[in-house]
Write an enzyme that holds these catalytic residues in place. Structure first.
Site, short mmCIF file in Angstrom:
data_model
loop_
_atom_site.label_atom_id
_atom_site.label_comp_id
_atom_site.label_asym_id
_atom_site.label_seq_id
_atom_site.Cartn_x
_atom_site.Cartn_y
_atom_site.Cartn_z
N LYS A 156 -18.99 17.57 -1.73
CA LYS A 156 -18.69 16.72 -2.50
C LYS A 156 -19.88 15.64 -2.99
O LYS A 156 -19.86 14.70 -2.21
CB LYS A 156 -17.26 15.87 -1.93
CG LYS A 156 -17.09 14.60 -2.86
CD LYS A 156 -15.57 14.08 -2.29
CE LYS A 156 -15.06 12.81 -3.16
NZ LYS A 156 -13.66 12.42 -2.64
N GLU A 190 -19.31 15.22 2.02
CA GLU A 190 -19.64 14.16 0.87
C GLU A 190 -20.80 13.39 1.37
O GLU A 190 -20.83 12.30 1.97
CB GLU A 190 -18.29 13.23 0.94
CG GLU A 190 -18.64 12.23 -0.35
CD GLU A 190 -17.50 11.16 -0.40
OE1 GLU A 190 -16.38 11.42 0.18
OE2 GLU A 190 -17.73 10.52 -1.42
N ARG A 199 0.83 -1.37 -0.04
CA ARG A 199 0.06 -0.19 0.04
C ARG A 199 0.83 1.30 -0.08
O ARG A 199 0.46 2.36 -0.78
CB ARG A 199 -0.80 -0.09 1.21
CG ARG A 199 -2.02 -0.97 1.14
CD ARG A 199 -3.06 -0.67 2.21
NE ARG A 199 -2.67 -1.02 3.62
CZ ARG A 199 -2.28 -2.04 4.20
NH1 ARG A 199 -2.70 -3.54 3.78
NH2 ARG A 199 -2.00 -2.28 5.33
N LYS A 257 -12.31 14.97 4.99
CA LYS A 257 -13.51 14.33 4.21
C LYS A 257 -14.15 13.41 5.12
O LYS A 257 -13.65 12.64 6.04
CB LYS A 257 -13.05 13.54 3.21
CG LYS A 257 -13.96 12.51 2.84
CD LYS A 257 -13.40 11.65 1.67
CE LYS A 257 -13.87 10.41 1.89
NZ LYS A 257 -13.65 9.31 0.70
#
Ligand code: 13P
Length: 350
Positions: free
Chosen positions: A223, A179, A45, A136
């Site tokens: 978003k 979002e 990752r 976010k």
């Protein structure tokens, strides 16, 4: 009079720039590796994120990158942290703050609510110290008209969570990306019209909750999903998706919101770019009050991930793929993309 957060929010949606969503949780990142046979380890990752963040012209296209908790603490392979790598490229580090979702109790178990509010102010403090400038939080809205979804209960709970998160971010010094994602995976009943109606309800609940909790619109980014029919419903033209999306945003999003950065939500790469481009062409004609750009995850990463495929030998080609999609979406954010741009020679710097 402009605050630091308002200035950051404005810079996040500067002309031709968008946000790279690279905040897949460990589980989601691993899930994307499985079909390609890439080992699902922390090291892979890290290599993958290193490949993404060292692509050429990074800061030219990406004003910011949303990171996951694992990544914001990691070093890249050039002897510096990922945070410093992004800062040096001229891109703001951001952080995913939600902790995923659980079924909303006392309702249809298909409807999920987002967790992560407990102790959030302390986590914000820590991420600010690590260098984050924005954050976010994702809420998902499921359409299933036959079963009465989305319910008011789920919209109220999701909007409240987004507003509490946004207020905590602004108090703690991060620009919140808010979002609310209307999912595309509904059944055949998820027509363009149904999608429009659900976006209307969603945005109404979200902006009511944000204003109830005193969130400053000029210090946040919205978003949203685009108004798209479900994957099993008849498809819609680029023009219809773009005009429906712009119409619902003009109706429900206050002019003082700093900017709108769409998620891609499972659209293929070209559709996500074509839709954004047309939305911007129409936005200009309608004098829309906010910049409209991209904050894509899958539609930016898909090609680069498949080319990289876990091998150091493929980094240069993967960079080329990411650069290309970033460039195409940058043009779309200006309403200057066309299918011909996809084929135009470029990459002189790669
Ligand atoms: P997608 O563009 O893949 O939908 O991801 C964006 C995102 O941040 C989802 O939370």
């Amino acid at each position: 009079m402009s605050s630091d957060l308002a200035a950051t929010a404005k810079a996040m949606v500067a002309p031709g720039k968008g946000i790279l969503a690279a905040d897949e949780s460990t589980g989601t990142a691993n899930k994307r590796f499985v079909p390609l046979g890439i080992p699902q380890t922390e090291e892979m990752r890290r290599k993958y994120r290193d490949m993404l963040f060292t692509a050429p012209d990074f800061g030219k296209f990406f004003s910011g990158v949303i990171l996951y908790d694992e990544t914001i603490r990691q070093d890249g392979f050039a002897g510096k942290s990922f945070v410093k790598t992004l800062q040096d490229a001229g891109s703001f580090p951001g952080i995913k703050l939600d902790l995923g979702q659980v079924p909303l109790p006392l309702g249809n178990p298909e409807e999920l609510v987002t967790e992560g509010l407990d102790g959030l102010a302390k986590r914000v403090d820590e991420y600010v110290k690590l260098g984050a400038k924005f954050a976010k939080w994702r809420a998902t809205i499921k359409i299933d008209t036959a079963n009465g979804l989305p319910s008011d209960a789920s919209l109220i709970a999701s909007a409240h969570g987004l507003a509490r998160y946004a207020a905590i971010c602004q108090a703690g010094g991060l620009v919140p990306i808010v979002e609310p994602e209307v999912l595309m995976d509904g059944g055949a009943s998820q027509s363009l019209e149904t999608s429009f109606a659900v976006h209307e309800r969603t945005l109404r609940f979200v902006f009511d909750a944000l204003s109830d909790l005193n969130v400053k619109f000029e210090e946040m980014i919205l978003k949203p999903s685009m108004v798209i029919p479900g994957q099993k419903a008849p498809s819609a033209s680029v023009d219809d998706v773009a005009s429906s999306t712009l119409r619902v945003l003009l109706r429900w999003v206050p002019a003082s919101v700093a900017g709108i950065a769409f998620l891609s939500g499972g659209q293929d790469d070209l559709a996500a770019t074509a839709h954004l481009n047309k939305i911007n062409i129409l936005a200009k004609a309608h004098n829309a009050p906010w910049p409209l750009t991209f904050s894509y995850g899958r539609a930016l990463q898909y090609a680069a991930l498949h080319i990289w495929n876990g091998s150091d030998a493929n980094v240069a080609l993967a960079h080329k793929a990411l650069h290309h999609r970033a460039h195409m979406n940058s043009l779309a954010a200006l309403g200057q993309w066309s299918e011909a741009s996809e084929k135009a020679p470029e990459m002189a710097t790669v």
